[in-house]
Write an enzyme that holds these catalytic residues in place. Structure first.
Site, mmCIF file in Angstrom:
data_model
loop_
_atom_site.group_PDB
_atom_site.id
_atom_site.type_symbol
_atom_site.label_atom_id
_atom_site.label_comp_id
_atom_site.label_asym_id
_atom_site.label_seq_id
_atom_site.Cartn_x
_atom_site.Cartn_y
_atom_site.Cartn_z
ATOM 1 N N GLY A 567 0.838 -1.206 0.000
ATOM 2 C CA GLY A 567 0.000 0.000 0.000
ATOM 3 C C GLY A 567 0.862 1.240 0.000
ATOM 4 O O GLY A 567 2.079 1.191 0.191
ATOM 5 N N GLY A 570 -0.448 8.964 2.041
ATOM 6 C CA GLY A 570 0.169 10.264 2.244
ATOM 7 C C GLY A 570 1.343 10.160 3.202
ATOM 8 O O GLY A 570 2.334 10.876 3.112
ATOM 9 N N ASP A 683 -10.340 11.708 11.384
ATOM 10 C CA ASP A 683 -10.209 11.354 9.971
ATOM 11 C C ASP A 683 -10.874 10.004 9.698
ATOM 12 O O ASP A 683 -10.267 9.086 9.143
ATOM 13 C CB ASP A 683 -8.728 11.343 9.574
#
Ligand SMILES: *[C@@H]1O[C@H](CO)[C@@H](O)[C@H](O)[C@H]1NC(C)=O
Ligand SMILES: *[C@@H]1O[C@H](CO)[C@@H](O)[C@H](O)[C@H]1NC(C)=O
Ligand SMILES: *[C@@H]1O[C@H](CO)[C@@H](O)[C@H](O)[C@H]1NC(C)=O
Ligand SMILES: *[C@@H]1O[C@H](CO)[C@@H](O)[C@H](O)[C@H]1NC(C)=O
Length: 847
Positions: A567, A570, A683
């Site tokens: 994966g 950010g 988030d």
């Protein structure tokens, strides 16, 4: 003087004679906007002060605390007593305003200590939570007073005395006067604190009844430079002033003896800059000859304010002064060249302007709790002043929510073991935001009122240890059985009516877990069969956690030199690896940004401390100089986002989606309600929810999460708005106030995505708006992921949509807590599983 008293007597006499009773009623009405409290006078006493005609009452209805003292050396009775406060840091008088909020009131507190009682104390005076003044008695043989004019934003005013460690605070009288709407509105919304109020040209204090608002008009010190002048009887002044200055005050004035100007100096004891409001009241009091003219200019600190030629119409010159040298301010009235006469000055008022927060408890809540207090005669409990504000003096047994902008709200009340008797106070029905009510272990009797079931936010009710009459209200029992209220009360021995529902309750209580267990066991058996080896390792891991710090070279070994990238985010890249036999995911921090490092630290710190089945678990971390990485348990099925949207290899079944929703909700509920201090994730979105091989969902990515610093902080404001577009709480976005409810919003969005498999922003339309428009158009079925082909229970689906809508309410107050959401979702899931387990279709675990 004697003559005027005679006149008054005569007038009163004639009024009584002519109008009889109505005159008396009118005379009382004059004080209908007054509260006049003689502090420390004997309990229940009331009298009319001879000198002023003011009706005083004793203070016992306004305060519970303190002790009375007699002084006995003043002519006016009000100075003969005081109340002092040897206990408590803060003591408050509660004044219920005679005409309620949005009116302007004058509040006056007087202090007379007496000169035979030793050293007077020094203490602070507050109005509600706002500092008003420090009371420093320089000469105990004289009274001093503080006076403030302010526009009330609540129906209650609390006047509080705060002990600052310099002797016991005391008070002599407390007076409140309702003012007319035209008066003193210039500084608004700031409050006016009296600095000077002077009546020139007289030696007499003017107050009620000459001033129907009972302002105190004092005289200046005698000054040889000026002489007094007074209106002759033939002149009548016309009251044009908005401030309604009494004619008696305006009919006298001063004028200079030899010079051409009047000079008035004013100052403020503190040296910080101060804003003043200055009111100069003028009227001509002499009869001028035709060749005479009086004209003068007014200057404040050498700034010209205006030039006036007073007439018999009363005029008020108002000026606002912002002074950065509060110790030397001067007002000068100077004769103009046109003028044949020197200036005059009738009266002057100077106020300092003060900003009050006036943040108080909501009026309805305050009234409800004051009524409850008096209904139960609660005196020992030290419930004083505003119930919620300030926070450090919140009433014992109360909890308040301070996130409401206009007023604090009461959200819980605990009167456990307070010796209450009688019935449940009806006033409690008005505590509309209350979530928890504990009345356990008292001697309460009578019926349990039905309003408890009607209080929309009430979740916890403890009535054990009382003697209530049965049966309980049906509505309350229904809510309790449904689990929307957690009702605690002992079983009644002779119960008939609720038998059926208790039986139902037992069925639910006993059968649901059994069915649940069968379902869970089936799943477990299935998983164990499929992944026996890994499951065993996991069990070991739970017993001996191996969280620890790793070196970079160990990371190289774990990831086999970072061969298998699984994966990328950010934050950096994610690699697959093994710690022993256990599969792990290693997330490496790329770059060296301090932001990234802060988030890395936040995440490690959080995961080291917090363990929950629905939070990703930490295996270890690496914090070498140039290499930072976090090692997590391996989540075989990756992120929820991967499975949800178009193009995903598998379609999650409806049951699986419900379970995932439940899992995420539980993870968040743990952060919000299980952690001290509570934590906001900030988030929440599908890509931050990870699924293990059994599709158990776990919350990940705590880089942005924040803990509330202290228990009493209800929100965080200083943070930069962060999070992901579309999931961001609109209220947080506009106000910057971050609370748990921001996560609730994001969760609501996630839930909608889970149901619809539609991305948060699709073709530029936000999912919330899209779902709403579909539902409003009556297309509930069409919002659900069409790939499910109708394999879902529409009733449950509707309920889940309802829950999601509640979560995305624009107003954070309207959103449920995560605990509520968990309760609701579990309830739906339970119902669903009950139907499902009949056919055991859940075992057909197609991915
Ligand atoms: C008021 O005056 C009356 C009659 O002079 C007197 O009896 C009474 O004691 C006075 N009351 C007070 C409070 O001074
Ligand atoms: C006013 O002027 C007169 C005459 O000049 C003088 O006698 C008197 O003292 C002055 N008064 C004051 C208060 O200055
Ligand atoms: C109420 O207060 C009592 C005693 O202070 C405490 O034991 C009890 O847990 C409290 N109840 C609630 C609901 O917090
Ligand atoms: C209710 O109050 C009693 C007595 O204070 C206490 O023992 C009990 O645990 C409370 N119940 C709940 C659910 O808090």
């Amino acid at each position: 003087m004697a003559l005027s008293v005679e006149m008054k007597v005569l007038i009163i006499f004639f009024s009584i004679l002519l109008l009889h009773v109505p005159a008396m009623v009118y005379a009382q009405d004059d004080q209908s906007g007054f509260i006049s409290i003689d502090c420390g006078s004997p309990q229940g006493s009331s009298y009319t002060e001879n000198a002023t005609g003011i009706n005083y009452v004793s203070d016992d209805g306004f305060i519970d605390a303190g002790v009375r003292h007699d002084i006995f050396n003043w002519s006016e009775r009000v100075y003969n007593t005081l109340r002092s406060f040897p206990e408590n840091k803060r003591n408050c008088y509660t004044l219920k305003l005679p005409k309620g909020k949005n009116n302007r009131y004058l509040i006056r507190a007087k202090f007379y200590y007496g000169d035979s009682r030793g050293q007077p104390p020094q203490f602070d005076l507050y109005i509600g939570a706002d500092f008003w003044a420090t009371i420093d008695i320089l000469d105990p043989a004289k009274y001093i007073f503080q006076e403030m004019i302010h526009l009330a934003s609540s129906d209650y005013i609390y006047v509080c005395l705060v002990n600052t460690g310099q002797g016991d605070p005391f008070i002599t009288s407390l007076e409140l006067r309702l003012l007319d709407a035209t008066m003193y509105k210039d500084g608004s919304p700031l409050s006016l604190v009296r600095l000077h109020r002077v009546d020139f040209g007289t030696s007499e204090i003017v107050r009620y009844e000459d001033d129907k608002y009972d302002r105190l008009w004092l005289q200046p010190d005698k000054q040889a430079l000026y002489r007094s002048i007074q209106t002759p009887r033939t002149v009548s002044l016309k009251p044009f002033s908005e401030e309604q200055v009494p004619l008696k005050v305006m009919s006298t004035a001063i004028t200079p003896v030899n010079s051409t100007y009047i000079y008035y100096n004013y100052q403020w004891s503190e040296t910080t800059s101060v804003d003043f409001m200055v009111y100069i009241h003028l009227a001509e009091v002499e009869i001028l000859e035709s060749n005479q003219k009086r004209e003068f200019s007014i200057y404040n600190n050498d700034r010209w304010i205006g030039t006036v030629s007073p007439s018999t119409n009363i005029t008020t010159i108002k000026t606002y002064v912002s002074s950065n040298s509060p110790i030397a301010n001067r007002l000068i009235l100077n004769r103009t060249l046109n003028s044949t006469l020197p200036p005059i000055l009738n009266a002057l008022e100077i106020y300092t302007l003060k900003q009050l927060q006036q943040y108080q408890t909501d009026d309805q809540d305050a009234t409800a709790i004051w009524s409850t207090k008096s209904a139960y005669g609660l005196k020992k409990i030290n419930w004083q002043g505003d119930p919620c504000v300030p926070k450090e003096f919140v009433w014992v047994g109360l909890n308040c929510d301070y996130s409401f902008p206009r007023a604090a709200r009461i959200i819980s009340l605990n009167l456990s073991s307070r010796g209450l008797s009688g019935e449940i106070a009806t006033a409690l029905a008005n505590l509309t935001m209350i979530e928890s009510l504990d009345l356990s272990n008292n001697n309460l009797t009578g019926n349990v009122p039905n309003f408890l079931a009607r209080l929309a936010n009430l979740r916890i009710v403890n009535l054990t240890g009382n003697n209530f009459t049965r049966p309980l209200p049906a509505e309350l029992i229904t809510k309790s059985n449904k689990g929307s209220i957690w009702l605690s009360i002992e079983e009644s021995s002779c119960e008939d009516k609720t038998h059926k529902s208790s039986w139902m309750h037992i069925m639910v209580v006993i059968l649901a877990p059994i069915i649940g267990c069968i379902v869970v066991l089936s799943i477990v058996v299935f998983i164990v069969k499929q992944h026996k080896r890994k499951a065993l390792i996991k069990t070991e891991e739970v017993i001996t956690p191996t969280k620890q710090q790793f070196s970079y070279s160990e990371l190289v070994g774990i990831t086999n030199n970072f061969q298998n990238e699984i994966g990328r985010g950010g934050f950096g890249r994610v690699f697959h690896g093994y710690v022993g036999d256990d599969q792990v995911a290693v997330k490496m921090l790329s770059g060296s940004s301090s932001q990234g490092y802060r988030e890395f630290q936040a995440e490690v710190k959080f995961l080291m401390k917090n363990h929950h089945p629905n939070i990703t678990s930490l295996v270890g971390y690496c914090d070498d100089n140039n290499h930072k990485g976090i090692i997590y348990e391996f989540m075989a099925n990756g992120s929820l986002g991967k499975h949800l949207f178009d193009g995903s290899p598998t379609v999650l079944s409806w049951e699986r989606r419900s379970q995932i929703g439940c899992d995420v909700a539980e993870g968040l509920a743990y952060l919000h309600h299980g952690c001290r201090p509570p934590i906001v994730h900030r988030d929440v979105k599908p890509s931050n929810v990870l699924l293990n091989e059994g599709f158990d969902a776990k919350l990940a990515d705590f880089g942005l999460s924040r803990a509330f610093a202290t228990d009493d902080a209800t929100h965080i404001t200083s943070l930069k708005v962060a999070g992901t577009l579309g999931y961001l709480d609109p209220e947080y976005h506009t106000t910057g106030r971050l609370t748990e409810k921001s996560d609730v919003y994001s969760f609501g969005v996630l839930l909608l995505e889970l149901i619809t498999s539609r991305r948060v922003l699709s073709e530029g339309v936000n999912i919330v708006h899209w779902v709403k428009s579909q539902v409003e158009a009556g297309h509930v079925e069409t919002i659900i992921d069409s790939r499910l082909d109708g394999r879902f229970d529409i009733n449950t689906a509707v309920k889940v949509v309802e829950t999601a809508f509640a979560c995305v309410s624009p107003k954070s107050k309207k959103r449920p807590t995560m605990n509520d959401v968990v309760m609701d979702l579990k309830h739906y899931l339970q119902a669903e599983k009950t139907c499902q387990s009949e056919s055991m279709s859940l075992l057909n675990l197609k991915l």
